[in-house]
Design a protein around this motif. Structure first.
Motif, PDB file in Angstrom:
ATOM      1  N   ALA A  97       0.728  -1.222  -0.078  1.00  0.00           N
ATOM      2  CA  ALA A  97      -0.293   0.230  -0.238  1.00  0.00           C
ATOM      3  C   ALA A  97       0.807   1.157   0.276  1.00  0.00           C
ATOM      4  O   ALA A  97       1.651   1.309   0.471  1.00  0.00           O
ATOM      5  CB  ALA A  97      -0.726   0.130   1.169  1.00  0.00           C
ATOM      6  N   TYR A 125       0.520   5.662   0.537  1.00  0.00           N
ATOM      7  CA  TYR A 125      -0.721   7.078   0.406  1.00  0.00           C
ATOM      8  C   TYR A 125       0.242   7.613  -0.314  1.00  0.00           C
ATOM      9  O   TYR A 125       1.462   8.425   0.433  1.00  0.00           O
ATOM     10  CB  TYR A 125      -0.239   6.557   2.912  1.00  0.00           C
ATOM     11  CG  TYR A 125      -1.683   5.803   2.997  1.00  0.00           C
ATOM     12  CD1 TYR A 125      -2.608   5.532   3.596  1.00  0.00           C
ATOM     13  CD2 TYR A 125      -1.513   4.950   2.818  1.00  0.00           C
ATOM     14  CE1 TYR A 125      -3.980   4.986   4.645  1.00  0.00           C
ATOM     15  CE2 TYR A 125      -1.570   3.531   4.266  1.00  0.00           C
ATOM     16  CZ  TYR A 125      -3.206   4.436   4.801  1.00  0.00           C
ATOM     17  OH  TYR A 125      -4.538   3.446   5.264  1.00  0.00           O
ATOM     18  N   LYS A 159      -2.155  -0.996  -3.592  1.00  0.00           N
ATOM     19  CA  LYS A 159      -3.256  -0.167  -4.087  1.00  0.00           C
ATOM     20  C   LYS A 159      -2.258   1.213  -3.373  1.00  0.00           C
ATOM     21  O   LYS A 159      -1.986   1.837  -2.344  1.00  0.00           O
ATOM     22  CB  LYS A 159      -3.781  -0.779  -2.126  1.00  0.00           C
ATOM     23  CG  LYS A 159      -5.349   0.010  -1.901  1.00  0.00           C
ATOM     24  CD  LYS A 159      -6.108  -0.494  -0.922  1.00  0.00           C
ATOM     25  CE  LYS A 159      -7.226   0.272  -1.159  1.00  0.00           C
ATOM     26  NZ  LYS A 159      -8.103  -0.813   0.339  1.00  0.00           N
ATOM     27  N   ILE A 188      -3.549   4.677  -2.276  1.00  0.00           N
ATOM     28  CA  ILE A 188      -4.856   5.110  -1.387  1.00  0.00           C
ATOM     29  C   ILE A 188      -4.395   6.755  -1.752  1.00  0.00           C
ATOM     30  O   ILE A 188      -3.345   7.620  -0.381  1.00  0.00           O
ATOM     31  CB  ILE A 188      -4.132   4.597   0.479  1.00  0.00           C
ATOM     32  CG1 ILE A 188      -4.347   3.428  -0.155  1.00  0.00           C
ATOM     33  CG2 ILE A 188      -5.669   6.080   0.480  1.00  0.00           C
ATOM     34  CD1 ILE A 188      -3.499   2.909   1.487  1.00  0.00           C
ATOM     35  N   TYR A 195      -4.343  10.777  -0.284  1.00  0.00           N
ATOM     36  CA  TYR A 195      -4.808  11.564   0.590  1.00  0.00           C
ATOM     37  C   TYR A 195      -4.855  12.536   0.601  1.00  0.00           C
ATOM     38  O   TYR A 195      -3.226  13.485   0.964  1.00  0.00           O
ATOM     39  CB  TYR A 195      -3.734  11.129   1.977  1.00  0.00           C
ATOM     40  CG  TYR A 195      -4.057  10.801   3.609  1.00  0.00           C
ATOM     41  CD1 TYR A 195      -4.692   9.600   4.042  1.00  0.00           C
ATOM     42  CD2 TYR A 195      -3.722  11.821   4.328  1.00  0.00           C
ATOM     43  CE1 TYR A 195      -5.261  10.081   5.209  1.00  0.00           C
ATOM     44  CE2 TYR A 195      -3.571  11.808   5.690  1.00  0.00           C
ATOM     45  CZ  TYR A 195      -4.704  11.096   5.886  1.00  0.00           C
ATOM     46  OH  TYR A 195      -5.178  11.788   7.427  1.00  0.00           O
ATOM     47  N   GLU A 217      -4.644   6.340  11.022  1.00  0.00           N
ATOM     48  CA  GLU A 217      -5.103   5.160   9.690  1.00  0.00           C
ATOM     49  C   GLU A 217      -4.414   4.419   9.776  1.00  0.00           C
ATOM     50  O   GLU A 217      -5.170   3.187   9.099  1.00  0.00           O
ATOM     51  CB  GLU A 217      -5.313   6.454   8.753  1.00  0.00           C
ATOM     52  CG  GLU A 217      -5.855   5.633   7.659  1.00  0.00           C
ATOM     53  CD  GLU A 217      -6.766   6.918   6.498  1.00  0.00           C
ATOM     54  OE1 GLU A 217      -7.181   6.167   5.339  1.00  0.00           O
ATOM     55  OE2 GLU A 217      -7.341   7.650   7.284  1.00  0.00           O
ATOM     56  N   ILE A 218      -3.428   4.666   9.543  1.00  0.00           N
ATOM     57  CA  ILE A 218      -2.227   2.945   8.658  1.00  0.00           C
ATOM     58  C   ILE A 218      -1.965   1.819   9.542  1.00  0.00           C
ATOM     59  O   ILE A 218      -1.953   0.990   8.702  1.00  0.00           O
ATOM     60  CB  ILE A 218      -1.059   3.861   8.251  1.00  0.00           C
ATOM     61  CG1 ILE A 218      -0.204   5.150   7.562  1.00  0.00           C
ATOM     62  CG2 ILE A 218       0.263   2.687   7.744  1.00  0.00           C
ATOM     63  CD1 ILE A 218       0.542   5.975   6.759  1.00  0.00           C
ATOM     64  N   ALA A 226      -4.433   1.306  11.624  1.00  0.00           N
ATOM     65  CA  ALA A 226      -5.864   1.150  11.529  1.00  0.00           C
ATOM     66  C   ALA A 226      -6.124   0.223  10.165  1.00  0.00           C
ATOM     67  O   ALA A 226      -6.600  -1.110  11.261  1.00  0.00           O
ATOM     68  CB  ALA A 226      -6.568   1.657  11.812  1.00  0.00           C
ATOM     69  N   SER A 227      -5.582   0.374   9.407  1.00  0.00           N
ATOM     70  CA  SER A 227      -5.880  -0.073   8.257  1.00  0.00           C
ATOM     71  C   SER A 227      -4.917  -1.720   7.715  1.00  0.00           C
ATOM     72  O   SER A 227      -5.530  -2.781   7.121  1.00  0.00           O
ATOM     73  CB  SER A 227      -5.956   1.201   6.780  1.00  0.00           C
ATOM     74  OG  SER A 227      -7.057   1.424   7.236  1.00  0.00           O
ATOM     75  N   HIS A 228      -3.615  -1.516   8.701  1.00  0.00           N
ATOM     76  CA  HIS A 228      -2.637  -2.123   8.052  1.00  0.00           C
ATOM     77  C   HIS A 228      -1.792  -2.799   9.300  1.00  0.00           C
ATOM     78  O   HIS A 228      -0.655  -3.928   8.575  1.00  0.00           O
ATOM     79  CB  HIS A 228      -1.732  -2.009   6.711  1.00  0.00           C
ATOM     80  CG  HIS A 228      -2.711  -1.015   5.315  1.00  0.00           C
ATOM     81  ND1 HIS A 228      -2.802   0.568   5.586  1.00  0.00           N
ATOM     82  CD2 HIS A 228      -2.844  -1.490   4.012  1.00  0.00           C
ATOM     83  CE1 HIS A 228      -3.727   0.089   4.012  1.00  0.00           C
ATOM     84  NE2 HIS A 228      -3.217  -0.669   3.400  1.00  0.00           N
ATOM     85  N   TYR A 270      -5.608  -7.613   3.577  1.00  0.00           N
ATOM     86  CA  TYR A 270      -5.005  -7.165   2.713  1.00  0.00           C
ATOM     87  C   TYR A 270      -4.014  -7.544   1.448  1.00  0.00           C
ATOM     88  O   TYR A 270      -3.189  -8.177   1.984  1.00  0.00           O
ATOM     89  CB  TYR A 270      -4.936  -5.646   3.057  1.00  0.00           C
ATOM     90  CG  TYR A 270      -3.695  -5.354   3.639  1.00  0.00           C
ATOM     91  CD1 TYR A 270      -2.086  -5.008   3.357  1.00  0.00           C
ATOM     92  CD2 TYR A 270      -3.492  -5.670   5.254  1.00  0.00           C
ATOM     93  CE1 TYR A 270      -0.930  -5.236   3.726  1.00  0.00           C
ATOM     94  CE2 TYR A 270      -2.666  -5.445   6.060  1.00  0.00           C
ATOM     95  CZ  TYR A 270      -0.902  -5.194   5.631  1.00  0.00           C
ATOM     96  OH  TYR A 270       0.196  -5.245   5.785  1.00  0.00           O
TER      97      TYR A 270
END
Length: 294
Positions: A45, A47, A82, A84, A86, A105-106, A108-110, A169
Motif C-alpha cells: 500500500a 499513501y 493499493k 490511497i 490522501y 489510519e495506516i 488501523a488499516s494495515h 489486505y
C-alpha cells in the motif's frame, strides 16, 4: 540471526513486498515517479499525500501503474499495490496533527508502516535576498522542513510496530522485527533560487543528520537525496536541453532516475546507510559546486 535477513532485497516477488509506504508531494512528477518505483517492487500500500492534487491526480497514478505491466514480467507486476490518495492541508503548524492522524489510519488499516518519503515541493522562493520577505521564509520552511521533521518525530514508533501474518489486505506479510526508512528528497527544480531556499535546504539536512541520534536503536534509517536538474521525463524538455550542456552527463535527470535511488534507500539494499546525503546531479557538483549548490 542476521538482522538484515528479514528484509532481504533478493525476493522474487519484489524487494519491497508487503511494505506500507507514505509519499508526500504525490501529485508532482517526482512524487508520481517515486510511487511507481515503490509499486514496481511490490509495496502493498502507498499513501499518496498532497495538499494540492490535480483534478486527474488519481487517474494519472492509475495510468502510470498500468504502464508498468508492459515492462515487467507477470510475477513482478504491481497488480496488488493499493494506491490511497490522501489529501492534506497546506503545510503549516497543523502538519504535526495531520501526520499523527495519517499514522493512526495506516496502523488501523494495515498494522504496519515501513517507508516514509518526503518528495520535494516546487516552492523555491525569489532569487533576490531583498525580495525574500519574512512570510516567504516562513512559507519555505513550512513547505520543506516541517514534513521531514514531523516524520522523524512520529513515524519511527509506528515503524517499530510488528505485524501479524495474514492482516487481511493484498500483499500482507508478517513483520517480525522493527524496520523503517525515512527519505527526504530535496532540489530538482530548474528555477533560480536564492538564500531563502538554501537556508531551508540546510535545515532539511539538519533533520537528516540530527536524526541519526534520534533513530538510534529503532531499526529505522533516515537519509536524503539531493537532486540536480530534473526534467519531466516526457521527451519535451527542449528548454532544459540547453541547460544540460553544463551537466557532465549531458542532460537533466529523469524523475524515474531519482525514484530509483529512493527505492534503493527504502529497501534492504541500503541496510547500512543512515544519515547520508546521496547526491544525484549528473556530476555537476563534482565539476563545479557553484553551479548546483548542495
Amino acid at each position: 540471526m542476521d538482522s538484515t535477513d528479514e528484509f532481504s532485497p533478493y525476493r522474487e516477488d519484489g524487494k519491497l513486498y508487503g511494505f506500507v509506504c507514505v509519499v508526500t508531494g504525490a501529485s508532482h512528477l517526482m512524487g508520481q515517479a517515486i510511487i511507481q518505483e515503490l509499486a514496481a517492487h511490490g509495496a502493498a500500500a502507498i499513501y499518496a499525500c498532497d495538499h494540492s492534487p490535480s483534478p486527474n491526480f488519481t487517474t494519472a497514478l492509475s495510468t502510470s501503474l498500468s504502464s508498468l505491466t508492459t515492462t515487467l514480467s507477470p510475477d513482478q507486476r504491481p497488480t496488488l499495490t493499493k494506491i490511497i490518495p490522501y489529501p492534506t492541508s497546506p503545510p503549516s503548524t497543523a502538519t504535526e496533527h495531520e501526520t499523527l492522524a495519517l499514522i493512526d489510519e495506516i496502523l488501523a488499516s494495515h498494522g504496519r508502516l515501513d517507508v516514509w518519503v518526503c518528495s520535494p515541493s516546487p516552492l523555491v522562493g525569489p532569487p533576490s535576498i531583498f525580495d525574500t520577505t519574512t512570510p516567504i521564509l516562513y512559507s519555505l520552511f513550512e513547505n520543506h522542513a516541517l514534513g521531514p521533521f514531523f516524520a522523524l518525530k512520529h513515524a519511527p514508533a509506528a515503524m517499530g510496530k510488528l505485524a501479524a501474518e495474514g492482516a487481511g489486505y493484498p500483499n500482507a506479510v508478517r513483520k517480525k522485527q522493527a524496520y523503517g526508512s525515512i527519505i527526504t528528497v530535496i532540489g530538482g527544480e530548474d528555477k533560480k533560487w536564492g538564500i531563502g531556499y538554501e537556508m531551508v535546504k540546510a535545515a532539511v539536512m539538519g533533520v537528516v543528520k540530527g536524526g541519526v541520534g534520534v533513530l538510534r536503536g529503532t531499526g529505522v534509517r533516515g537519509n536524503a537525496v539531493s537532486c540536480g536538474l530534473v526534467g519531466t521525463g516526457t521527451g519535451d524538455d527542449a528548454g532544459m536541453k540547453a541547460k544540460g550542456e553544463n551537466i557532465p552527463l549531458g542532460r537533466p535527470a529523469q524523475p524515474k532516475e531519482i525514484a530509483r535511488v529512493v527505492g534503493f534507500l527504502a529497501s534492504g539494499f541500503s541496510s547500512y546507510i543512515t544519515g547520508a546525503n546521496l547526491v544525484v546531479d549528473g556530476g555537476v557538483s563534482a565539476m563545479s559546486p557553484t553551479v548546483v549548490p548542495i
